[in-house]
Design a protein around this motif. Structure first.
Motif, PDB file in Angstrom:
ATOM      1  N   LEU A  45      -7.213  17.600  11.952  1.00  0.00           N
ATOM      2  CA  LEU A  45      -7.194  18.315  13.221  1.00  0.00           C
ATOM      3  C   LEU A  45      -6.858  17.371  14.369  1.00  0.00           C
ATOM      4  CD1 LEU A  45      -7.713  20.882  14.836  1.00  0.00           C
ATOM      5  CD2 LEU A  45     -10.098  20.200  15.015  1.00  0.00           C
ATOM      6  N   ALA A  46      -7.442  16.192  14.299  1.00  0.00           N
ATOM      7  CA  ALA A  46      -7.341  15.308  15.458  1.00  0.00           C
ATOM      8  C   ALA A  46      -5.927  14.789  15.653  1.00  0.00           C
ATOM      9  CB  ALA A  46      -8.322  14.151  15.301  1.00  0.00           C
ATOM     10  N   LEU A  47      -5.265  14.389  14.582  1.00  0.00           N
ATOM     11  CA  LEU A  47      -3.957  13.766  14.748  1.00  0.00           C
ATOM     12  C   LEU A  47      -2.917  14.736  15.307  1.00  0.00           C
ATOM     13  CD1 LEU A  47      -2.457  11.159  14.493  1.00  0.00           C
ATOM     14  CD2 LEU A  47      -1.934  11.712  12.127  1.00  0.00           C
ATOM     15  N   PRO A  48      -2.799  15.927  14.732  1.00  0.00           N
ATOM     16  CA  PRO A  48      -1.823  16.846  15.331  1.00  0.00           C
ATOM     17  C   PRO A  48      -2.150  17.187  16.777  1.00  0.00           C
ATOM     18  CG  PRO A  48      -2.447  17.609  13.151  1.00  0.00           C
ATOM     19  CD  PRO A  48      -3.358  16.480  13.497  1.00  0.00           C
ATOM     20  N   THR A  49      -3.463  17.298  17.063  1.00  0.00           N
ATOM     21  CA  THR A  49      -3.831  17.565  18.453  1.00  0.00           C
ATOM     22  C   THR A  49      -3.326  16.468  19.367  1.00  0.00           C
ATOM     23  OG1 THR A  49      -5.867  18.498  17.575  1.00  0.00           O
ATOM     24  CG2 THR A  49      -5.755  18.180  19.951  1.00  0.00           C
ATOM     25  N   ALA A  50      -3.510  15.248  18.914  1.00  0.00           N
ATOM     26  CA  ALA A  50      -3.048  14.133  19.737  1.00  0.00           C
ATOM     27  C   ALA A  50      -1.540  14.193  19.925  1.00  0.00           C
ATOM     28  CB  ALA A  50      -3.455  12.811  19.095  1.00  0.00           C
ATOM     29  N   LEU A  51      -0.828  14.479  18.857  1.00  0.00           N
ATOM     30  CA  LEU A  51       0.635  14.527  18.970  1.00  0.00           C
ATOM     31  C   LEU A  51       1.069  15.647  19.912  1.00  0.00           C
ATOM     32  CD1 LEU A  51       1.634  13.928  15.249  1.00  0.00           C
ATOM     33  CD2 LEU A  51       1.711  12.323  17.134  1.00  0.00           C
ATOM     34  N   VAL A  52       0.429  16.789  19.764  1.00  0.00           N
ATOM     35  CA  VAL A  52       0.789  17.908  20.635  1.00  0.00           C
ATOM     36  C   VAL A  52       0.476  17.569  22.082  1.00  0.00           C
ATOM     37  CG1 VAL A  52       0.130  20.252  21.251  1.00  0.00           C
ATOM     38  CG2 VAL A  52       0.621  19.698  18.877  1.00  0.00           C
ATOM     39  N   SER A 112       1.942   6.166  18.334  1.00  0.00           N
ATOM     40  CA  SER A 112       1.828   4.717  18.486  1.00  0.00           C
ATOM     41  C   SER A 112       0.422   4.340  18.910  1.00  0.00           C
ATOM     42  CB  SER A 112       2.812   4.203  19.535  1.00  0.00           C
ATOM     43  OG  SER A 112       4.091   4.706  19.333  1.00  0.00           O
ATOM     44  N   GLY A 113      -0.099   5.078  19.862  1.00  0.00           N
ATOM     45  CA  GLY A 113      -1.436   4.761  20.346  1.00  0.00           C
ATOM     46  C   GLY A 113      -2.477   4.859  19.255  1.00  0.00           C
ATOM     47  N   VAL A 114      -2.407   5.922  18.483  1.00  0.00           N
ATOM     48  CA  VAL A 114      -3.398   6.111  17.421  1.00  0.00           C
ATOM     49  C   VAL A 114      -3.272   5.008  16.373  1.00  0.00           C
ATOM     50  CG1 VAL A 114      -4.075   7.621  15.549  1.00  0.00           C
ATOM     51  CG2 VAL A 114      -3.589   8.574  17.772  1.00  0.00           C
ATOM     52  N   LEU A 115      -2.048   4.585  16.093  1.00  0.00           N
ATOM     53  CA  LEU A 115      -1.851   3.536  15.096  1.00  0.00           C
ATOM     54  C   LEU A 115      -2.324   2.180  15.614  1.00  0.00           C
ATOM     55  CD1 LEU A 115       1.679   4.440  13.732  1.00  0.00           C
ATOM     56  CD2 LEU A 115      -0.489   4.637  12.528  1.00  0.00           C
ATOM     57  N   ILE A 116      -2.087   1.955  16.888  1.00  0.00           N
ATOM     58  CA  ILE A 116      -2.353   0.620  17.436  1.00  0.00           C
ATOM     59  C   ILE A 116      -3.836   0.421  17.722  1.00  0.00           C
ATOM     60  CG2 ILE A 116      -1.963  -0.830  19.467  1.00  0.00           C
ATOM     61  CD1 ILE A 116       0.784   0.443  19.679  1.00  0.00           C
ATOM     62  N   ALA A 117      -4.516   1.500  18.084  1.00  0.00           N
ATOM     63  CA  ALA A 117      -5.882   1.358  18.588  1.00  0.00           C
ATOM     64  C   ALA A 117      -6.804   0.540  17.689  1.00  0.00           C
ATOM     65  CB  ALA A 117      -6.476   2.740  18.847  1.00  0.00           C
ATOM     66  N   PRO A 118      -6.794   0.713  16.377  1.00  0.00           N
ATOM     67  CA  PRO A 118      -7.732  -0.080  15.574  1.00  0.00           C
ATOM     68  C   PRO A 118      -7.461  -1.584  15.606  1.00  0.00           C
ATOM     69  CG  PRO A 118      -6.885   1.777  14.321  1.00  0.00           C
ATOM     70  CD  PRO A 118      -6.060   1.676  15.547  1.00  0.00           C
ATOM     71  N   LEU A 119      -6.320  -1.982  16.138  1.00  0.00           N
ATOM     72  CA  LEU A 119      -5.968  -3.398  16.055  1.00  0.00           C
ATOM     73  C   LEU A 119      -6.252  -4.173  17.336  1.00  0.00           C
ATOM     74  CD1 LEU A 119      -2.525  -2.981  14.355  1.00  0.00           C
ATOM     75  CD2 LEU A 119      -4.669  -3.579  13.288  1.00  0.00           C
ATOM     76  N   VAL A 120      -6.490  -3.467  18.416  1.00  0.00           N
ATOM     77  CA  VAL A 120      -6.646  -4.187  19.684  1.00  0.00           C
ATOM     78  C   VAL A 120      -7.951  -3.764  20.336  1.00  0.00           C
ATOM     79  CG1 VAL A 120      -4.198  -4.393  20.105  1.00  0.00           C
ATOM     80  CG2 VAL A 120      -5.424  -2.428  20.956  1.00  0.00           C
ATOM     81  N   ALA A 173      -3.574  10.615  24.866  1.00  0.00           N
ATOM     82  CA  ALA A 173      -3.599  11.307  23.580  1.00  0.00           C
ATOM     83  C   ALA A 173      -4.514  10.586  22.598  1.00  0.00           C
ATOM     84  CB  ALA A 173      -2.180  11.393  23.019  1.00  0.00           C
ATOM     85  N   THR A 174      -4.472   9.253  22.627  1.00  0.00           N
ATOM     86  CA  THR A 174      -5.317   8.483  21.701  1.00  0.00           C
ATOM     87  C   THR A 174      -6.790   8.714  21.996  1.00  0.00           C
ATOM     88  OG1 THR A 174      -3.605   6.810  21.725  1.00  0.00           O
ATOM     89  CG2 THR A 174      -5.717   6.202  20.762  1.00  0.00           C
ATOM     90  N   PHE A 175      -7.136   8.698  23.264  1.00  0.00           N
ATOM     91  CA  PHE A 175      -8.539   8.905  23.584  1.00  0.00           C
ATOM     92  C   PHE A 175      -8.992  10.309  23.212  1.00  0.00           C
ATOM     93  CE2 PHE A 175     -10.729   5.501  25.944  1.00  0.00           C
ATOM     94  CZ  PHE A 175      -9.771   4.523  25.809  1.00  0.00           C
ATOM     95  N   ALA A 176      -8.088  11.263  23.381  1.00  0.00           N
ATOM     96  CA  ALA A 176      -8.435  12.621  22.938  1.00  0.00           C
ATOM     97  C   ALA A 176      -8.657  12.635  21.430  1.00  0.00           C
ATOM     98  CB  ALA A 176      -7.322  13.592  23.332  1.00  0.00           C
ATOM     99  N   TYR A 177      -7.787  11.914  20.723  1.00  0.00           N
ATOM    100  CA  TYR A 177      -7.943  11.809  19.271  1.00  0.00           C
ATOM    101  C   TYR A 177      -9.299  11.236  18.911  1.00  0.00           C
ATOM    102  CZ  TYR A 177      -7.297   9.732  14.643  1.00  0.00           C
ATOM    103  OH  TYR A 177      -7.453   9.350  13.337  1.00  0.00           O
ATOM    104  N   PHE A 178      -9.668  10.154  19.592  1.00  0.00           N
ATOM    105  CA  PHE A 178     -10.943   9.542  19.223  1.00  0.00           C
ATOM    106  C   PHE A 178     -12.132  10.363  19.677  1.00  0.00           C
ATOM    107  CE2 PHE A 178      -9.808   6.070  16.845  1.00  0.00           C
ATOM    108  CZ  PHE A 178      -8.723   5.415  17.383  1.00  0.00           C
ATOM    109  N   ASP A 179     -11.934  11.142  20.729  1.00  0.00           N
ATOM    110  CA  ASP A 179     -12.997  12.075  21.089  1.00  0.00           C
ATOM    111  C   ASP A 179     -13.257  13.045  19.963  1.00  0.00           C
ATOM    112  OD1 ASP A 179     -13.057  12.847  24.672  1.00  0.00           O
ATOM    113  OD2 ASP A 179     -13.885  11.230  23.470  1.00  0.00           O
ATOM    114  N   LEU A 180     -12.159  13.555  19.399  1.00  0.00           N
ATOM    115  CA  LEU A 180     -12.314  14.523  18.324  1.00  0.00           C
ATOM    116  C   LEU A 180     -12.909  13.877  17.088  1.00  0.00           C
ATOM    117  CD1 LEU A 180      -9.080  16.638  18.619  1.00  0.00           C
ATOM    118  CD2 LEU A 180     -11.414  17.475  18.720  1.00  0.00           C
TER     119      LEU A 180
END
Lengths: 490, 292, 458
Positions: free
Chosen positions: B67-74, B207-215, B43-50
């Protein structure tokens, strides 16, 4: 009826005897066969030319067989036994019932077919034409992890980068009139895959083995196995070099790649103060760090702090805090791409901005994705940059050979490796031999093709001295910018 | 030192957040979801793709967070539902070990797809919230870390409220406590189970979307973190949400402190392994018991 | 019948392996090593229903132990194989401690943690993994013969595989195996019957460790180079896939799964993506629906075959059905005979090829290895084939009974290959209970009959 009965009763007895005789006969034959194939006379190892495993005309060439006391001067040499017929005569002596096709003990190199000249050569096999060299073609094997995790990228840069050189050189008549045939050998990016690649090469008739890259220890295991098999190997960016090797030549050894970094820090970045070194705890970076630290000590530089990071480590705040506390003003990062992004990002978080430098992670793909992290960094790299004249040459050749749609510095690096391979084959001369190949590699002295690292072997040198390209971030198109010529010391 | 502890706190929040998701699934289906991290990763990678944060994106422009965040959650929820249908439901009778194997296989599948699609390199990503950050105890706390802290509080509060005050929460608790009795009393266990997995999947995506910028973000980034989360969840007996969360936070702090004091490579993992052996020998049910 | 087919298939594969070239023989050895490791996980997963995610570490750490011993104590890797097993057992016991009190789920998580700990703690310590270049071991030697090529080492590895198979079979067919089955299906019933459940569950982890240790030591023996990158954590997942796909039952399923997965990877037959996708998908399917794995498929196939034979025998009468089951053709050529003949022929071919190769090189070490792999291996095949022939002859050879069976068609035409005649129709036989259709049954019957007649030729 009784006759039939009698017959039936006796048959089983005969049957048992029959069984025993079958077993006995089989055992006897087998034992005889085994004993016949036991060598009774010592044979000189005629170097790699003598690996009869690799087929070739059976029994041709001189030499007598085991069990024949006429062995003597026939060993490897052609004393009076240069022709097939004589060999058969000599060899058949020891083998009872040797069938025509089976030439036990017609020793000598099974490879050299008819020509007595080849068979009659000296035991060192110096005159024998080498494996992988024919009148029109010279064959090399290129080893990389084509089916590993990086398989897709490696296949692309090999086909397009190395392929540009290959197509280009063949379009211009090859090397001394021989077309260069390059066989792709996969090492699966595993230790056992490297050995598997080596065993393939032992049987695929190559003159030279080129190990391009191998993750997971595959390059070292392949080189070790090839060395044991006596096959000359040119290893690029080998992650380690074993001193016991006799046939492996390392171009771009890890310790030698980081050696120029010491003088680079002092004289190009200009820091005469406190230096810190980060290194990832894997074999390649550990070896590289060893080379750097040794050179720094030799130059009397002030190394105040060192940190070890784990591969794929997530957070570097602890390490950076300690480094900041030590007062280091330049930090050399001997780490992989996976760690460098985190280090640079976490350093911003704790507002620690020393001079960053290093090697291995300064690829154009990183700056294309995150230029801001790398802005202003000066580092070293083992291939040149997109603003060098060599890049333009490479780009035009790539277009000419049909590889024009993937032109970037990473592909150019493989093109440079191709150039190096071509130089080695050229040095082998118009009549390449197996024994002449190490000399051909050693003749690569003060070599700089403006694309890959500057290399210098020399007589008896197996690990080349390496000159690295100084680069800085960035060109307007977010690629690393070359700021000078490759040097072994700055 | 306080810098280190604070940093460890934020790292621990990540572990705790992931542990909560694991516990949510286990409570209902009695399956340890080994593909929890990979769900979030996809889901996170899809988010970052968008959002064009990565450099192998399919899309050519930034579609914005809205658009990206709800898509990732869905997407995360959808993956969760798919796993529930294909793995958890057929194994309802004998879930534990077969379910683990099934989710391990699903995780392998997701990773294979991700490596195929995005490669294994690390890529820098755009944070959810830009900004300069706050200086606290010698550490510049980035907006992403603050956001994690805020979101964790909201999520935990929301989950607590959900479980205690809503009828869905009551159904979830009943199914978790005793699926058969719940079914007997008319609760649609299928729908409840699906709802749980969807919730957990969405939580993983967030969680993935939140964590990604930190690691360091590559296709394995969630997997490595989830491994620590397993240990934390185990301390909570795999059923206690608060137990798992607190254990995760403590684990993060401890890891930071140990790394600072004596940077022996791999010491954290060795200590975690030993700790788990001792824990399982002494208190197999976990240190904290859930009270549903 | 089935054991003969199995033995024949195994020996036949061995024959093929000996005839293979160097690169192929090396890859076959890699498959064999994976098979050995998978046996351990098979016992753990399929027979006792536990889970271990640390198998990569269980294989890797003993491998390093063996490698270090080889280098520093100058111990031949062949002699160090038992030490690898011991190291594996010790590792398994560490996990077994956790298994004493906890349920399978918690133990599985513990194994995950242990696997990670081994990988991140031990595999970065230089006193374990050696210098950055990795550890290189000299080629092993046996009885003074240096085994440099894979082809010459292959018989040694095959002997190790045979030992592992025999060991696991004896474990599984013993009291322990039956107890494990019961523990897996109903631990409470097992405890009620008096089986020490916790102890056995711990012992199973030790066993898995033992086989893993053997696999690790074999890896060192075979590849002779080792680096921690050879044992990443997802290697454990690969083994898990193999074990689960094998399903509950004998080792044939494990062998099949190992050949499929490792063979596919090593020989690059299937496109890599397909293999990587197919494995997990098959696993999910197996776990949720089919649940029987390859062993289940094999069992079904065998049952179907046996049903067909029984139908054939029932509809045509015993003697004819017997004949169809036992062999084909007028002379009643039996399958074991065919297999044995093929083995003998393959043995001779192996010897001849070794002869040929040895004769085409002037390097002594190559000749020695050809002798070992082709010569001795071929001799072994010949002996095995002859033993099978002898066994067949002993079982089917007959003394003729002088009772009234004139004109009985079966008595004349159903001779075995040695010329003795076949069975008599049961109606004429006054002897006791006659289990039909089994070789020993026939033997017993005719021996009993023969004691009445002229001579007992047995």
């Amino acid at each position: 009826m009784s006759a039939r009965l009698h017959a039936r009763v006796t048959l089983p007895l005969a049957g048992r005897r029959r069984v025993l005789s079958v077993i006995g006969g089989a055992a006897t034959l087998a034992l005889v066969a085994c004993s016949v194939s036991t060598p009774r006379h010592g044979f000189t190892a005629a170097g790699r030319g003598g690996t009869g495993l690799q087929a070739g005309a059976p029994g041709a060439g001189g030499g007598a067989g085991p069990g024949s006391d006429a062995a003597g001067p026939g060993v490897g040499g052609g004393a009076g036994a240069g022709t097939v017929g004589a060999a058969t005569a000599g060899g058949a002596g020891g083998a009872p019932g040797a069938a025509a096709g089976v030439r036990t003990g017609s020793g000598g190199s099974g490879r050299t077919g008819g020509p007595a000249a080849g068979a009659g050569a000296s035991p060192s096999g110096g005159g024998a034409p080498a494996v992988g060299v024919t009148k029109d073609a010279i064959t090399i094997s290129a080893i990389a992890g084509f089916s590993g995790n990086y398989g897709a990228i490696l296949t692309e840069i090999y086909d397009n980068g190395f392929g540009t050189w290959l197509d280009d050189v063949n379009a211009h008549g090859g090397i001394y009139g021989r077309k260069v045939v390059a066989k792709k050998v996969d090492n699966h990016d595993t230790v056992e895959g490297g050995v598997s690649a080596c065993k393939e090469i032992q049987g695929n008739g190559s003159y030279l083995a080129v190990s391009i890259v191998g993750f997971g220890g595959a390059d070292v295991s392949a080189a070790d196995c090839l060395d044991r098999a006596g096959i000359t190997t040119l290893g690029l960016n080998l992650s380690a070099f074993s001193p016991g090797w006799r046939h492996v030549f390392s171009a771009g050894d890890a310790t030698k790649q980081t050696r120029p970094l010491a003088s680079y820090i002092r004289n190009v970045i200009g820091d005469h103060g406190k230096i810190a070194v980060f290194h990832t705890d894997d074999p390649l970076n550990t070896a590289a760090r060893g080379g750097l630290v040794a050179e720094m000590q030799r130059l009397g530089m002030n190394l105040v702090h060192e940190e070890t990071v784990a591969p794929n480590q997530g957070s570097f705040v602890a390490e950076l805090s300690r480094t900041r506390d030590s007062g280091a003003t330049t930090v050399a990062l001997v780490v992989n791409t996976n760690e460098v992004l985190g280090i640079l990002r976490d350093a911003k978080t704790i507002a620690y901005q020393p001079n960053w430098t290093g090697t291995y992670w300064d690829i154009d793909e990183n700056t294309a994705a995150a230029r801001t992290l790398f802005e202003g960094i000066r580092a070293l790299r083992n291939y040149s940059s997109t603003n060098s004249p060599a890049f333009a040459t490479y780009a035009s050749k790539a277009k000419a050979t049909g590889h024009g749609n993937v032109v970037n510095s990473t592909n150019m690096a493989l093109y440079g490796i191709g150039l190096l391979t071509g130089q080695v084959l050229q040095n082998a001369g118009p009549n390449p031999t197996a024994d002449g190949l190490p000399g051909a590699i050693e003749k690569v002295v003060n070599y700089n093709n403006q694309v890959t690292m500057a290399l210098s072997f020399g007589p008896g040198v197996r690990v080349a001295d390496v000159g690295m390209w100084p680069i800085q971030c960035c060109n307007p198109d977010n690629t690393w910018q070359g700021i000078g010529d490759a040097k072994t010391a700055f | 030192m306080s810098t280190v502890v604070l940093n460890g706190l934020f790292v621990g929040l990540v572990y705790g957040l992931l542990a909560v998701g694991l516990v949510v699934i286990y409570r209902t289906s009695r399956i340890v979801n080994f593909a929890y991290g990979e769900t979030g990763m996809l889901a996170t990678f899809a988010y970052f793709d968008l959002r064009l944060g990565t450099n192998t994106s399919t899309f050519t422009r930034d579609h914005g967070v809205a658009l990206a965040l709800p898509t990732a959650l869905v997407l995360g929820a959808a993956i969760g539902v798919a796993m529930e249908l294909l793995i958890a439901r057929p194994l309802r009778a004998n879930p534990t070990l077969n379910g683990m194997v099934g989710t391990i296989a699903a995780g392998l599948l997701f990773i294979t797809f991700a490596v195929h699609r995005w490669g294994i390199e690390v890529r820098p990503v755009k944070p959810l919230v830009e900004g300069a950050g706050v200086r606290l105890l010698g550490l510049t706390v980035s907006p992403s870390q603050l956001l994690i802290g805020a979101c964790t509080a909201v999520i935990l509060g929301g989950l607590g409220a959900l479980y205690r005050f809503t009828s869905l929460g009551l159904r979830l608790r009943a199914t978790a406590l005793n699926p058969y009795a719940a079914a007997l009393s008319g609760i649609n266990t299928n729908a409840t189970s699906m709802a749980t997995w969807a919730m957990a999947g969405a939580l993983s995506a967030l969680s993935g979307v939140l964590i990604a910028p930190l690691v360091a973000v590559n296709v394995f980034f969630m997997t490595l973190l989830t491994l620590r989360a397993f240990a934390a969840a185990l301390v909570g007996g795999l059923t206690s949400i608060w137990g798992g969360f607190l254990a995760g936070v403590l684990l993060g702090v401890a890891e930071s402190v140990v790394a600072f004091k004596s940077p022996v490579a791999g010491i954290t993992d060795a200590v975690i392994a030993l700790g788990m052996i001792v824990l399982v020998m002494a208190r197999p049910g976990g240190l904290v018991r859930a009270d549903y | 019948m089935v054991p003969v087919v199995r033995a024949g298939a195994v020996a036949g594969l061995g024959a093929l392996a000996l005839l293979a070239g160097e690169a192929t023989a090396y890859k076959l050895g890699l498959i064999a090593i994976v098979f050995i490791g998978a046996i351990g996980l098979h016992i753990l997963v399929n027979w006792s229903g536990e889970l271990s995610l640390a198998h990569a570490g269980f294989i890797g750490l003993p491998a390093f132990v063996v490698a270090q011993l080889s280098l520093h104590a100058h111990l031949s890797p062949i002699l160090a194989l038992p030490l690898g097993v011991v190291a594996g057992v010790l590792l398994g016991l560490v996990v077994a401690l956790a298994a004493l009190r906890a349920r399978g789920l918690q133990v599985a998580l513990v194994t995950l943690a242990v696997g990670i700990a081994i990988s991140r703690f031990f595999f970065v310590r230089s006193w374990v993994i050696g210098p950055p270049a990795g550890l290189h071991i000299a080629p092993p030697s046996l009885f003074g013969l240096r085994l440099e090529t894979s082809r010459s080492l292959l018989p040694v590895l095959m002997a190790v595989v045979v030992l592992a198979v025999l060991a696991s079979r004896s474990i599984l067919e013993s009291k322990l195996g039956r107890a494990l089955s019961l523990v897996r299906s109903n631990p409470d019933a097992a405890a009620a019957v008096g089986i020490p459940v916790a102890f056995y569950r711990g012992a199973v982890y030790a066993m898995a460790g033992a086989f893993a240790g053997l696999a690790g030591a074999s890896y060192v023996l075979w590849v002779q180079r080792i680096s921690p990158k050879a044992f990443p954590l997802d290697l454990g997942f690969t083994y898990l896939v193999i074990a689960v796909l094998a399903g509950k039952g004998a080792l044939t399923g494990v062998a099949l799964a190992a050949v499929l997965i490792e063979g596919g990877q090593v020989f690059s037959i299937l496109p890599r993506d397909f293999a990587l996708y197919a494995g997990p998908v098959a696993l999910i399917f197996n776990v949720t629906r089919y649940q029987e794995g390859f062993n289940g498929l094999l069992r079904e196939t065998r049952h179907r075959l046996e049903r067909k034979v029984a139908i054939m025998a029932a509809e045509t009468g015993t003697a004819d059905g017997e004949r169809r089951w036992r062999g084909w053709g007028a002379r009643g050529v039996r399958l074991p005979v065919v297999i044995a003949a093929l083995l003998v022929a393959a043995g001779f071919v192996a010897v001849a090829l070794a002869w040929y190769h040895a004769g085409n090189t002037d390097q002594v070490w190559i000749q020695n290895q050809e002798m070992v792999s082709g010569g001795i291996g071929g001799l072994g095949l010949i002996v095995l084939g002859c033993v099978l022939l002898l066994r067949d002859a002993l079982l089917h050879g007959r003394a003729v009974v002088a009772t009234s069976h004139t004109g009985v068609a079966g008595a004349d035409g159903d001779a075995d290959w040695l010329g003795a005649s076949g069975p008599e129709p049961p109606a004429k036989e006054p002897a006791g209970p006659e289990p039909e259709g089994t070789p020993t049954g026939r033997g017993r019957r005719t021996v009993a009959a023969g004691s009445k007649g002229r001579g007992d030729t047995r």
